[in-house]
Design an enzyme around this catalytic site. Structure first.
Site, PDB file in Angstrom:
ATOM      1  N   TYR A   1       0.148  -4.448  11.499  1.00  0.00           N
ATOM      2  CA  TYR A   1       0.003  -3.023  11.136  1.00  0.00           C
ATOM      3  C   TYR A   1       0.698  -2.133  12.166  1.00  0.00           C
ATOM      4  O   TYR A   1       1.477  -1.252  11.825  1.00  0.00           O
ATOM      5  CB  TYR A   1      -1.479  -2.645  10.991  1.00  0.00           C
ATOM      6  CG  TYR A   1      -2.054  -3.042   9.658  1.00  0.00           C
ATOM      7  CD1 TYR A   1      -2.097  -4.378   9.258  1.00  0.00           C
ATOM      8  CD2 TYR A   1      -2.557  -2.096   8.772  1.00  0.00           C
ATOM      9  CE1 TYR A   1      -2.614  -4.749   8.034  1.00  0.00           C
ATOM     10  CE2 TYR A   1      -3.081  -2.458   7.543  1.00  0.00           C
ATOM     11  CZ  TYR A   1      -3.110  -3.783   7.179  1.00  0.00           C
ATOM     12  OH  TYR A   1      -3.619  -4.142   5.967  1.00  0.00           O
TER      13      TYR A   1
ATOM     14  N   HIS B   1       0.831  -1.231   0.000  1.00  0.00           N
ATOM     15  CA  HIS B   1       0.000   0.000   0.000  1.00  0.00           C
ATOM     16  C   HIS B   1       0.858   1.271   0.000  1.00  0.00           C
ATOM     17  O   HIS B   1       0.497   2.270   0.623  1.00  0.00           O
ATOM     18  CB  HIS B   1      -0.972   0.017   1.188  1.00  0.00           C
ATOM     19  CG  HIS B   1      -1.951  -1.116   1.172  1.00  0.00           C
ATOM     20  ND1 HIS B   1      -3.110  -1.090   0.417  1.00  0.00           N
ATOM     21  CD2 HIS B   1      -1.946  -2.312   1.801  1.00  0.00           C
ATOM     22  CE1 HIS B   1      -3.771  -2.228   0.590  1.00  0.00           C
ATOM     23  NE2 HIS B   1      -3.082  -2.993   1.412  1.00  0.00           N
TER      24      HIS B   1
ATOM     25  N   ASN C   1     -10.442  -3.360   1.562  1.00  0.00           N
ATOM     26  CA  ASN C   1      -9.995  -3.353   0.177  1.00  0.00           C
ATOM     27  C   ASN C   1     -11.211  -3.119  -0.725  1.00  0.00           C
ATOM     28  O   ASN C   1     -12.345  -3.191  -0.266  1.00  0.00           O
ATOM     29  CB  ASN C   1      -9.370  -4.708  -0.201  1.00  0.00           C
ATOM     30  CG  ASN C   1      -7.898  -4.805   0.188  1.00  0.00           C
ATOM     31  OD1 ASN C   1      -7.202  -3.804   0.264  1.00  0.00           O
ATOM     32  ND2 ASN C   1      -7.439  -6.013   0.414  1.00  0.00           N
TER      33      ASN C   1
END
Ligand code: NDP
Length: 499
Positions: free
Chosen positions: A336, A53, A126
């Site tokens: 993350y 990303h 997504n």
């Protein structure tokens, strides 16, 4: 009069064009601290690129509740019709580097940070409702295959299709990705899906599995492969430009939030595993309910401060919303936060774009690089304390989900197969034109892989639907009878036969 230029430490700068030298033609002096500071900062401008990303665009806006969801969740920001919450959204491609083209065939990231009064809630979705793999142990390998070959530094069709065809659970997402939905015309013209199932809990402690669907009010619009290729050459930043310019001219993009909601007790006997991210919940079983809308109405003032430094984290929950045991989600809950610690530093949560601006932050975390707030001041830095420090609130806990079973490394065991849903997509959802585009998009890419990998890939498509496998096989020039023979084998035998 213009504002006075200063150094980073606020000292006036008398001249910003000529370095200090010993005589007009002499060497540059060490004592030119303004020059040294300027060069030193420039040398350190880049931070690590996101591993995935990396290329993205973002905007500010709000989320508004349009239906009563209190029977399903006690989340305060969803508590009343008409209630609005500030959001920041970031859209992205996945595999490409920061300078790659927006029109690449790739899933698109769809991440939203809700600045709620109970702290930040992040939804990291997504534009596709499913994913390639369902176990986080495969994630690094999968992403390596979408990136560059370690020797040639080129994208590599062998790596790409070798991994995917050895991982047949991926064929649902591959079918979505190679439909024209793999090349959305803009970020405004695509949906966003949570893909994972999450758990909502209401005030009475009742729990529900939920899936989020942000549906574009601009309408779905995709590029054909030829249009995407042309756009890559014409404007590699077209989607970034489109989002910025639309908001600048007041044409604010809107997404409706539709929820699929399932009482937790129904999941056990449901025909699909709600914890398997390669599956959707068919709409006929759980019709989506419209509960709100997201409007993006303000562009960032500064890309680096707001978009590059934004850090979304699927483990940012608020009371009433929590994780399911979906294994991919469980891996993301760790990964993350971990990657943001590396990319932005220990105190990334204090950066203005990431800070919980509508909730007081009162933790016992202290110090660390670049701690730039009051660092807890003179308050106690340990718990428990009797010094008036912040105390945990047990009422904010959600009830736990019951689990049983022995510890082990186990495949998903829910009885369903990986081909039923892509088959429904191929046969029932896609039009004849969609199928034509799907086949030619795959052929254009898979043709570049070795023959044994082409054969194995076609066998996986054949298992979805004989027409699908046959047409791709004809397109990439492999023997259809051999594809059929491979399709009849177990995944292990097929791998051995095409090793
Ligand atoms: P439905 O006919 O009720 O829904 C099909 C969905 O497919 C619609 O939401 C539509 O999105 C979407 N769609 C259309 N074309 C494509 C494409 N090329 N790639 C991905 N999605 C597309 O069927 P079911 O709910 O029974 O599901 C059938 C199949 O549809 C599933 O197996 C799955 O592959 C796909 N799908 C299902 C979703 C779900 O959550 N149930 C979500 C998205 C896809 P739109 O509303 O924008 O037209």
């Amino acid at each position: 009069m213009a504002k006075k230029l200063t150094t980073g430490f606020g000292k006036p700068v008398d001249n910003d064009q000529n370095s200090q030298t010993a005589g007009p033609n002499g060497p540059v002096l060490m004592q030119d601290v303004h020059l040294l500071e300027k060069l030193g900062h420039f040398d350190r401008e880049r931070i690590p690129e996101r591993v995935v990303h990396a290329k993205g665009a973002g905007a500010h806006g709000y989320f508004e509740v349009t239906a009563d969801v209190t029977p399903y969740t006690k989340a305060a920001f969803l508590s009343e019709i008409g209630k609005k919450t500030e959001v920041f959204a970031r859209f992205s491609t996945v595999g490409g580097e920061k300078g790659s083209a927006d029109a690449e065939r790739d899933p698109r990231g769809f991440a939203i940070k809700f600045y709620t009064e109970e702290g930040n809630y992040d939804m990291t979705g997504n534009n596709t409702p499913v994913f390639f793999i369902r176990d986080p142990l495969k994630f690094a390998d999968f992403i390596h295959t979408q990136k560059r070959n370690p020797k040639t530094n080129l994208k590599d069709p062998d790596m790409f299709w070798d991994f995917l065809s050895l991982t047949p659970e991926s064929v649902h997402q591959v079918t979505v990705l190679f439909s024209d939905r793999g090349t959305p015309a803009t970020y405004r013209n695509m949906n966003g899906y949570s893909s994972h199932s999450y758990v909502w809990t209401n005030a009475a402690g009742e729990q529900f599995y939920v899936q989020y669907h942000f549906k574009t009010e601009q309408g779905i619009k995709n590029f054909t492969a030829a249009e995407a290729d042309a756009m890559k050459a014409k404007d590699p930043d077209h989607a970034t430009r489109d989002l910025f310019e639309a908001i600048e001219r007041g044409d604010f993009p809107v997404w409706r939030l539709e929820m699929q909601i399932m009482p937790v007790a129904e999941a056990e006997d449901y025909r699909f595993d709600v914890l398997d991210i390669t599956k959707v919940w068919p709409h006929a079983d759980y019709p989506p309910i419209v509960i709100g809308r997201m409007v993006l109405d303000r562009n960032p003032e500064n890309y680096f401060a707001e978009v590059e430094q934004s850090a979304f984290n699927p483990s940012n929950f608020v009371p009433g919303i929590g994780p399911s045991a979906d294994k991919m989600l469980q891996g993301r809950l760790f990964s993350y936060h971990d990657t943001h610690l590396h990319r932005l530093g220990t105190n990334y949560h204090l950066l203005p774009i990431n800070a919980p601006k509508n909730a007081p932050m009162a933790s016992y975390q202290r110090d660390g690089a670049m701690r730039h707030d009051a660092n807890g001041g003179d308050g106690p830095n340990y718990w428990p304390n009797s010094m008036g420090g912040p105390a945990p609130d047990p009422s904010s806990a959600d009830p736990g989900m019951p689990v049983t079973g022995a510890i082990g490394r186990t495949e998903y065991t829910h009885p369903n197969d990986d081909f039923v849903q892509p088959r429904a997509l191929f046969r029932d959802v896609m039009t004849a034109e969609d199928r034509d585009h799907l086949i030619s998009n795959i052929v254009g890419h898979l043709s570049n892989a070795q023959e044994r990998i082409r054969l194995r890939s076609c066998a996986v498509f054949y298992k979805v639907d004989p027409e699908y496998g046959t047409r791709v096989a004809e397109g990439v020039g492999v023997d259809v009878a051999e594809v059929k023979r491979l399709a009849a084998m177990s995944a292990e035998d097929r791998a051995a036969a095409t090793a």
